[in-house]
Design a protein around this motif. Structure first.
Motif, PDB file in Angstrom:
ATOM      1  N   ALA A   1       1.543   7.204   6.078  1.00 54.69           N
ATOM      2  CA  ALA A   1       1.002   5.915   5.642  1.00 54.69           C
ATOM      3  C   ALA A   1      -0.211   5.541   6.455  1.00 54.69           C
ATOM      4  O   ALA A   1      -0.335   5.913   7.641  1.00 54.69           O
ATOM      5  N   SER A   2      -1.129   4.805   5.832  1.00 61.43           N
ATOM      6  CA  SER A   2      -2.371   4.424   6.517  1.00 61.43           C
ATOM      7  C   SER A   2      -2.073   3.616   7.771  1.00 61.43           C
ATOM      8  O   SER A   2      -2.781   3.725   8.763  1.00 61.43           O
ATOM      9  N   THR A   3      -1.046   2.851   7.702  1.00 59.05           N
ATOM     10  CA  THR A   3      -0.567   2.129   8.878  1.00 59.05           C
ATOM     11  C   THR A   3       0.872   2.560   9.095  1.00 59.05           C
ATOM     12  O   THR A   3       1.730   2.298   8.250  1.00 59.05           O
TER      13      THR A   3
ATOM     14  N   GLN B   1       0.817  -1.214   0.000  1.00 58.03           N
ATOM     15  CA  GLN B   1       0.000   0.000   0.000  1.00 58.03           C
ATOM     16  C   GLN B   1       0.858   1.275   0.000  1.00 58.03           C
ATOM     17  O   GLN B   1       0.342   2.383  -0.116  1.00 58.03           O
ATOM     18  N   ILE B   2       2.159   1.065   0.166  1.00 56.44           N
ATOM     19  CA  ILE B   2       3.063   2.236   0.175  1.00 56.44           C
ATOM     20  C   ILE B   2       3.197   2.753  -1.248  1.00 56.44           C
ATOM     21  O   ILE B   2       3.506   2.016  -2.173  1.00 56.44           O
ATOM     22  N   ASN B   3       3.002   4.087  -1.392  1.00 52.71           N
ATOM     23  CA  ASN B   3       3.106   4.712  -2.706  1.00 52.71           C
ATOM     24  C   ASN B   3       3.771   6.076  -2.540  1.00 52.71           C
ATOM     25  O   ASN B   3       3.127   7.109  -2.391  1.00 52.71           O
ATOM     26  N   HIS B   4       5.102   6.033  -2.479  1.00 56.10           N
ATOM     27  CA  HIS B   4       5.877   7.269  -2.299  1.00 56.10           C
ATOM     28  C   HIS B   4       7.060   7.226  -3.242  1.00 56.10           C
ATOM     29  O   HIS B   4       7.692   6.185  -3.406  1.00 56.10           O
TER      30      HIS B   4
ATOM     31  N   GLN C   1       9.661   0.480  -4.363  1.00 55.62           N
ATOM     32  CA  GLN C   1       8.344  -0.127  -4.601  1.00 55.62           C
ATOM     33  C   GLN C   1       8.453  -1.651  -4.664  1.00 55.62           C
ATOM     34  O   GLN C   1       9.292  -2.190  -5.375  1.00 55.62           O
TER      35      GLN C   1
ATOM     36  N   TYR D   1       6.924   9.989   5.664  1.00 52.92           N
ATOM     37  CA  TYR D   1       5.772   9.295   5.055  1.00 52.92           C
ATOM     38  C   TYR D   1       5.504   7.964   5.756  1.00 52.92           C
ATOM     39  O   TYR D   1       4.364   7.642   6.073  1.00 52.92           O
ATOM     40  N   LEU D   2       6.561   7.203   6.005  1.00 56.56           N
ATOM     41  CA  LEU D   2       6.393   5.892   6.629  1.00 56.56           C
ATOM     42  C   LEU D   2       5.877   6.004   8.046  1.00 56.56           C
ATOM     43  O   LEU D   2       5.016   5.239   8.467  1.00 56.56           O
TER      44      LEU D   2
END
Length: 561
Positions: free
Chosen positions: A511-513, A444-447, A452, A506-507
Motif C-alpha cells: 500500500a502507498s501508505t 485507496q486500498i484496492n486488493h 472494500q 499488501y497492507l
C-alpha cells in the motif's frame, strides 16, 4: 194636570271615548293656549299668519276668568260658539245651547226657549258619529231640521210617561227620554245616551251642553290632492292625507312612527319607541334601536328573526349554527394541520441543523476537501435518510453482527446493492479528524482480499461506515462450528491462510501508505461463498486510538481464541 217637561238638544254621546290626545302645536310666535284650551295650527288667533284660513280663526276672550276661546271673530251680539277643545283628528268640541219647553203642575207654561244653531257651510259639519239629537220629557215630542248641501232634512223623536217615578233609568228609548241619529251618509252609530230620571229635574237649569263639530280641508279627496300635487296642500313633512270622517274634504295625520302637528313644517317628529316599552315590542328591550319613523329589534347570536313579540320573534338559526360548527371544525382542523406541519417543520429544521453540526463535527469538510484532491474518489458520502431506508430504520432483523465496537446491519441501497453498515458506539469528538484521515487512506486500498470501504455517513453523532457485504460469515464461524469445520478441506484452509497473508502483506508493504492491522483474528477474516478471504476490521471498538501516532486500523491487540 200632568206635568210636561221638555228639554231638547244635540248632546255629545256619553259613551264616545275622547280621541287620543295629539301634541298640540301653534305656529311660532302665535298664541298657543287660551285658558285651558290649546290652539294647534291650522287654528290660530287674530294674526293672519297664525291660522291657515278664516275658517280656522278663533278668538281668545279675556273678559272672563278663565279666558274663553270663541270660534270666529267676536260678534256684536256675543253669540259666538265657545270652543272647549280642538283635536287635530278633525274634531272641535264646543258648547251648544239647549232648547226647552217646561210647564208647571197646573199645566201652565213655565219657560220656553228655542235655539237655532247656524253653521256656515264649509269646513265645519255637525258630527253624526259623536252626537245624537236627544229629548228629555214626558208626553211630548221634539224635532230639528237642517241643511245638507242642497238638501233639507227634518227628524225628531217622541217621549211618553205618566210621571217621573214611572221612568226607567238607563234607557232613552221613549220613556222619559228619546234619541235619534243625525243623518249622514257615513254614520254608523252604535252608542247610546245613558238616561237618568233625575235628568227630568236637573236639566231644567242647564243652558248649554257639549257638541262636536267635524272639520277638514277643501272639497278634494286625497287622491285628487296627491295627483295634482297642489302647492296649498295642507299636509307637511312625514305626514299623509286621510279622508274626512264625514262629508267631503281631507285631514292630515303624521306618518306611522311620527307624532306632532302634521300641518306645520317639521311638525311631525320621530317617536323614540325604544324609550316606551308599550310602543316597542322587542323581546329584549335592550336590543331596541330607534330609526326614523320606526325601530328595529335584534336577536342574539345563533338566532334569527325580527326580535319582535308580535312579529317573527327570535328563533334558533340552525343553518347558521351548522355553518358555525363547520367553520369551527374546519378552523380547528386547519389549526391542527398547521400546528402539526409547523411541529414537523421545526423538528425537521432542527434535525437538518443537527445533521449539519454532526457533519462538520465528524470532519465532513475535510473529507470533501480530500475528495476534491482526488484522495477519496471511490468513497461516497451517504445521507442519514439513505442508510435509514436501506436498513428499514435499523430494524433488528437486519443485524448481522454485534460486539463491543457497536452493531453491523445488512442494508440494501436504492441501486440494489447489498452492503454492511457499521454503527459504532460513541467516540470522542477529537477523533473526527483522525477518522477522516483513516477513511482517506482506506479508500485507496484496492486488493481482492481486503474488504472494500464503499462510503460513510457523517450526519450522525457517531459516523457510519458502509462496506461491501460478504455473505458467508467469518472464519471464526466456520472453524468453531463442528458441522461447518468438517466441510472445510485442508486445501481450502491452506488457501485461506495464504490469502490472509497476501492481504496483510499488501497492507504492510505494498500500500502507498503502510497500514498495520494490529487486530488480525478469525472474526476479522470474512469468507465469501467460494471461501475466498476478505480481511476486515469489524471487531474494533474504536477506529483510531486516542494516543496512537502511527496509522492503524484498530485500537486493541486481541489474540484470536
Amino acid at each position: 194636570m200632568m206635568v210636561r217637561l221638555m228639554l231638547v238638544g244635540l248632546l255629545l254621546l256619553a259613551s264616545a271615548a275622547a280621541a287620543a290626545a295629539t301634541v298640540a302645536q301653534a305656529k311660532e310666535g302665535c298664541l298657543d293656549k287660551c285658558g285651558d284650551v290649546s290652539i294647534p295650527y291650522p287654528f290660530g288667533t287674530n294674526e293672519e299668519q297664525c291660522y291657515l284660513s278664516p275658517y280656522f280663526l278663533v278668538t281668545c276672550n279675556h273678559s272672563s276668568n278663565p279666558p274663553k276661546l270663541l270660534l270666529g271673530k267676536p260678534s256684536p251680539e256675543g253669540n259666538n260658539v265657545q270652543v272647549l277643545d280642538i283635536s287635530l283628528d278633525g274634531e272641535l268640541l264646543i258648547l251648544n245651547y239647549v232648547s226647552h219647553d217646561c210647564y208647571n203642575r197646573s199645566g201652565g207654561l213655565d219657560s220656553l226657549y228655542s235655539y237655532g244653531s247656524h253653521l256656515t257651510p264649509g269646513q265645519f259639519n255637525i258630527s253624526s258619529t259623536r252626537n245624537k239629537f236627544t229629548m228629555v220629557g214626558c208626553d211630548t215630542y221634539a224635532w230639528f231640521r237642517g241643511q245638507r248641501g242642497e238638501e233639507s232634512y227634518r227628524t225628531g223623536c217622541m217621549s211618553l210617561c205618566d210621571n217621573i217615578t214611572a221612568v226607567r233609568n238607563g234607557s232613552c228609548s221613549g220613556n222619559g227620554c228619546c234619541q235619534t241619529s243625525i243623518p249622514d251618509e257615513l254614520s254608523d252609530i252604535q252608542s247610546h245616551f245613558t238616561f237618568s230620571s233625575d235628568d227630568l229635574k236637573d236639566l231644567k237649569g242647564i243652558e248649554k251642553l257639549p257638541m262636536v263639530f267635524d272639520w277638514a280641508f277643501g272639497k278634494e279627496t286625497c287622491q285628487v290632492v296627491d295627483e295634482n300635487s297642489q302647492t296649498n296642500y295642507a299636509c307637511k313633512g312625514n305626514s299623509s292625507c286621510n279622508k274626512r270622517k264625514t262629508g267631503w274634504g281631507y285631514l292630515c295625520n303624521c306618518s306611522e312612527g311620527y307624532q306632532g302637528n302634521p300641518y306645520l313644517e317639521s311638525g311631525c317628529q320621530d317617536i323614540n319607541e325604544c324609550e316606551n316599552s308599550i310602543l316597542n315590542k322587542c323581546e329584549n328591550p335592550e336590543t331596541c334601536v330607534n330609526t326614523q319613523g320606526n325601530y328595529t329589534c335584534s336577536c342574539p347570536m345563533w338566532y334569527q328573526g325580527d326580535g319582535k313579540i308580535d312579529g317573527q320573534r327570535c328563533i334558533p338559526n340552525r343553518l347558521q349554527m351548522i355553518h358555525a360548527a363547520m367553520g369551527i371544525g374546519i378552523a380547528l382542523l386547519v389549526l391542527l394541520v398547521s400546528s402539526t406541519w409547523l411541529f414537523w417543520a421545526l423538528k425537521k429544521r432542527r434535525f437538518i441543523k443537527l445533521k449539519k453540526k454532526y457533519f462538520q463535527q465528524n470532519g465532513g469538510s475535510e473529507l470533501r476537501q480530500l475528495s476534491r484532491q482526488g484522495s477519496t474518489e471511490r468513497i461516497k458520502i451517504f445521507t442519514f435518510e439513505e442508510l435509514e431506508k436501506a436498513t428499514k430504520k435499523y430494524d433488528e432483523s437486519n443485524i448481522i453482527g454485534r460486539g463491543g465496537f457497536g452493531t453491523v446491519y445488512k442494508g440494501t441501497l436504492t441501486d440494489g446493492r447489498i452492503v454492511a453498515i457499521k454503527k459504532s458506539k460513541m467516540v470522542e469528538q477529537s477523533q473526527g479528524k483522525d477518522f477522516i484521515n483513516e477513511v482517506g487512506i482506506l479508500s485507496q486500498i484496492n486488493h481482492r482480499h481486503v474488504i472494500q470501504l464503499l462510503g460513510c455517513c457523517l450526519e450522525t453523532q457517531v459516523p457510519l461506515l458502509v462496506y461491501e457485504f460478504i455473505n458467508n460469515g467469518t472464519l471464526s464461524d466456520h472453524i468453531h462450528n463442528e458441522n461447518k469445520a468438517s466441510a472445510i478441506m485442508w486445501e481450502t484452509r491452506l488457501r485461506i491462510a495464504i490469502q490472509t497473508a497476501e492481504a496483510l502483506y499488501y497492507l504492510h508493504s505494498v500500500a502507498s501508505t503502510p497500514i498495520i492491522h494490529r487486530d488480525v483474528k478469525s472474526t476479522n477474516i470474512l469468507l465469501d461463498a467460494e471461501y475466498n478471504v476478505k480481511v476486515c476490521d469489524f471487531g474494533a471498538s474504536r477506529l483510531v486510538p486516542l494516543d496512537q501516532t502511527q496509522l492503524s486500523t484498530a485500537v486493541q491487540e486481541l489474540l484470536d481464541t
